[in-house]
Write a protein that holds these residues in place. Structure first.
Motif, short mmCIF file in Angstrom:
data_model
loop_
_atom_site.label_atom_id
_atom_site.label_comp_id
_atom_site.label_asym_id
_atom_site.label_seq_id
_atom_site.Cartn_x
_atom_site.Cartn_y
_atom_site.Cartn_z
N THR A 94 28.03 8.38 46.74
CA THR A 94 29.45 8.44 46.38
C THR A 94 29.79 9.82 45.79
O THR A 94 30.84 10.39 46.09
N SER A 95 28.90 10.34 44.96
CA SER A 95 29.13 11.66 44.37
C SER A 95 29.20 12.74 45.45
O SER A 95 30.06 13.63 45.40
N VAL A 96 28.30 12.65 46.45
CA VAL A 96 28.31 13.63 47.55
C VAL A 96 29.60 13.53 48.33
O VAL A 96 30.23 14.55 48.67
N VAL A 97 30.03 12.31 48.64
CA VAL A 97 31.25 12.11 49.41
C VAL A 97 32.46 12.63 48.64
O VAL A 97 33.33 13.32 49.20
N SER A 153 18.53 -4.10 43.81
CA SER A 153 19.92 -3.83 43.44
C SER A 153 20.04 -2.54 42.64
O SER A 153 21.00 -1.77 42.81
N GLN A 154 19.05 -2.26 41.78
CA GLN A 154 19.08 -1.02 41.01
C GLN A 154 18.89 0.20 41.91
O GLN A 154 19.55 1.23 41.74
N ILE A 155 18.00 0.07 42.90
CA ILE A 155 17.78 1.16 43.84
C ILE A 155 19.04 1.42 44.65
O ILE A 155 19.47 2.58 44.82
N LEU A 156 19.65 0.34 45.16
CA LEU A 156 20.87 0.50 45.96
C LEU A 156 21.99 1.09 45.13
O LEU A 156 22.77 1.91 45.61
N GLY A 194 23.61 4.55 45.98
CA GLY A 194 25.04 4.46 46.25
C GLY A 194 25.84 5.40 45.37
O GLY A 194 26.82 6.03 45.82
N SER A 195 25.44 5.53 44.09
CA SER A 195 26.16 6.43 43.19
C SER A 195 25.99 7.89 43.61
O SER A 195 26.94 8.68 43.55
N ILE A 196 24.77 8.24 44.06
CA ILE A 196 24.53 9.62 44.53
C ILE A 196 25.33 9.88 45.80
O ILE A 196 25.97 10.93 45.95
N GLU A 250 26.21 19.05 37.36
CA GLU A 250 26.78 18.17 36.34
C GLU A 250 26.81 16.72 36.78
O GLU A 250 26.68 15.81 35.94
N ILE A 251 27.00 16.45 38.07
CA ILE A 251 27.11 15.06 38.54
C ILE A 251 25.78 14.53 39.07
O ILE A 251 25.73 13.45 39.66
#
Length: 507
Positions: free
Chosen positions: A147-150, A136-139, A143-145, A197-198
């Motif tokens: 989302t940041s790219v999108v 779950s931590q890996i996902l 997922g956050s990365i 920054e992100i």
């Protein structure tokens, strides 16, 4: 001049900053060359071959590394860094040699564009491999990365295509050179800073900015304005890459570096050629394309640094990646200059070892005995063929593009799929009755090779050829052409006629 060389730049921090800046600026300029319209224009089979090449290279290289004893995550990281080729070097060398319109040049550019798209997924793959913790931590991390790219991509798209275009207007930007340069600079540097920054690689942020600008309404103007600084960007990039290399380590491990580089060049060339043959491209073009794209690209520095930061590879492997990338980049001009010759030579050898393929070659259509042979069925070839069709002449079309076959047959022509630069194609086309050959392809070297074969096959036939540049006209005459039509000269004549017509109409 770096810490491992002459020590002109002694701080590792300064070196890392220069390397990051050089790569980011270069990737921004490369992103500007990307265009969805250009990508779609290469055809589905070539684009599929690009996807297959990336996937096959990643999988096979990973398996080879695991066989050599590396862990799975390390093997996939090494494979990812070696997967893509050098867009900057290939485009520059092809442009200088006038090879961008050659069959292998077009295939190379199409595969490079597909490789460029895969950079973000490859970076995400490395991030996934380097993330520790529970599933779950890996996902969550990936997922956050993602989302940041999108979000970054969506924000850039809205800013460029809605805010900038509507507020400033496309015409205002295109007519104001200072504004277009300022806009490109702000978007490029701004996106690079935001990406940092992100938590995204600044180099990938710069590349995304270039890609979105490259698909914008004012992309042509920005590309034209940035042309003058591309040389500086390339110099900065290679200077930074050179300082990142460790000459002492390379000397101590010279055999390892040389053997790995040679093995990788051969592997990638054969794999790319095999993929293109799989999608039914000619053997000679496939091999020439494979040689052109066999080097390791500039993205290896980005992905290699990311893999090192994520501890997927150690310092020794990173030194090997950087050393192999630099050495293979230096080999690019030699590889491209010899790619067509090598492709043709190996294709002829392959034809001799499997003669059944050439025995089955025959024109498809209404007549096997043409009076006029048109080599190349692009717009120029179509216009030329139509003239002789109206005169009642039997016309045969020879072209590598299978998609042109249906169009030619519907127009009433005979058609032969093949590379006319290979003598076997012409020998099996039954051209004894042909009295005129029209060579309409824009590639100079292929045209000269075709003329030579036609002179041997049919000494009495008339040969009229097309020259893309006025510089090549005399060489084509010397090769045996009876008449040469220069695109540059004919364009000037047409422009003069249109201009005179407008002037006389106003007077």
């Amino acid at each position: 001049g770096g810490p491992t060389g002459l020590y002109f730049i002694g701080s590792q921090g300064e070196l890392e900053f220069l390397a990051e800046l050089g790569v980011s600026l270069l990737l921004f300029s490369l992103g500007l060359e990307f265009s969805w319209e250009k990508l779609k224009g290469f055809g589905s089979s070539t684009l599929i071959s690009g996807v297959l090449q990336v996937g096959a290279t990643l999988i096979i290289l990973s398996m080879i590394c695991m066989f050599l004893g590396f862990e799975t995550s390390t093997s996939m990281a090494i494979a990812a860094t070696f997967t893509v080729s050098s867009t900057a070097c290939v485009l520059r060398v092809l442009g200088e040699r006038g090879e961008t319109d050659s069959p292998y040049g077009r295939k190379s550019i199409a595969i490079l564009l597909v490789q460029d798209i895969t950079i973000v997924p490859l970076a995400l793959l490395l991030t996934l491999l380097g993330t520790e913790g529970t599933l779950s931590q890996i996902l969550y991390s990936v997922g956050s990365i993602l989302t940041s790219v999108v979000l970054l991509t969506l924000g850039l798209y809205l800013f460029i295509h809605i805010a900038v275009t509507r507020v400033l207007g496309t015409f205002t930007i295109q007519s104001n050179r200072e504004l277009s340069i300022l806009l490109g600079t702000v978007i490029g540097l701004g996106t690079t800073w935001i990406a940092h920054e992100i938590g995204i690689s600044p180099s990938l942020g710069a590349f995304l900015a270039g890609m979105l600008l490259g698909s914008s309404p004012f992309a042509t103007q920005i590309r034209a304005d940035i042309t003058s600084v591309k040389t500086i960007l390339l110099t900065l990039f290679f200077g930074a890459a050179g300082m990142a290399a460790n000459p002492v380590w390379i000397f101590e491990n010279l055999f390892l570096v040389l053997s790995t580089t040679v093995a990788l060049l051969i592997f990638k060339a054969l794999l790319i050629a095999g993929v293109l043959v799989l999608v039914k491209k000619s053997f000679s073009v496939a091999l020439a394309t494979g040689c052109t794209l066999s080097q390791v690209g500039e993205f290896a520095f980005v992905l290699g640094a990311l893999a090192l930061d994520l501890e997927l590879i150690d310092e020794e492997i990173h030194n090997l990646v950087v050393s192999v990338a630099i050495l293979s980049l230096f080999s690019t001009p030699f590889l491209i200059s010899n790619a067509p010759k090598l492709g043709l030579a190996l294709a002829r050898l392959q034809k001799r070892t499997s003669p059944r393929e050439t025995n089955n070659l025959a024109p498809v259509g209404k007549t096997p005995q043409p009076e006029v042979v048109v080599i190349g069925f692009g717009p120029a070839g179509q216009s030329a063929a139509a003239v002789f069709e109206e005169r009642g002449e039997e016309v045969l079309i020879i072209d590598l593009n299978r998609q042109a076959q249906q169009q030619a047959l519907q127009s009433g022509y005979s058609f032969l799929v093949g590379d006319a630069a290979m003598p076997e194609i012409l020998e099996h086309a039954e051209l004894e009755s042909a009295k005129l050959f029209l060579v309409t392809i824009p590639h100079f070297q292929s045209t000269r090779e075709i003329i030579r074969h036609l002179r041997e096959l049919s000494p009495q036939a008339r040969i009229v050829v097309r020259a893309r540049s006025e510089v090549n006209v005399e060489a084509l005459y010397q090769a045996g052409a009876h008449d040469v039509v220069s695109d540059e000269k004919e364009s000037g004549v047409a422009l003069s006629k249109h201009a005179l017509h407008l002037v006389s109409g106003q007077s």
